[in-house]
Design a protein around this motif. Structure first.
Motif: not given
Length: 67
Positions: A10, A14, A16, A20-21, A23-24, A27, A55
């Motif tokens: 991720i 992305t 990131y 943050k990755s 967290d993605i 979620k 995404v």
């Protein structure tokens, strides 16, 4: 062939950072479980087809993943 994305994947896709990755992934896993209640969540991994669909907007799901 790899079926899941991990945090590093991720991050690469992305751009990131790690937090943050992650967290993605968390979620998306929550959404996946709501959409597919019988799905099994594995660690900090997300199915490639689900990430790509949600995404990136790519639909590449095989029939075995249909509801």
């Amino acid at each position: 062939m790899k079926e899941f994305y991990n945090t590093e994947d991720i991050m690469r896709i992305t751009g990131y950072k790690k937090t943050k990755s992650r967290d993605i992934i968390v979620k998306l896993k929550e959404e996946l479980i709501k959409e597919y209640p019988n799905a099994i969540a594995i660690g900090c991994l997300i199915p490639k087809w689900y990430f790509n669909e949600k995404v990136l907007g790519k639909v590449e799901r095989s029939e075995e993943y249909e509801k």
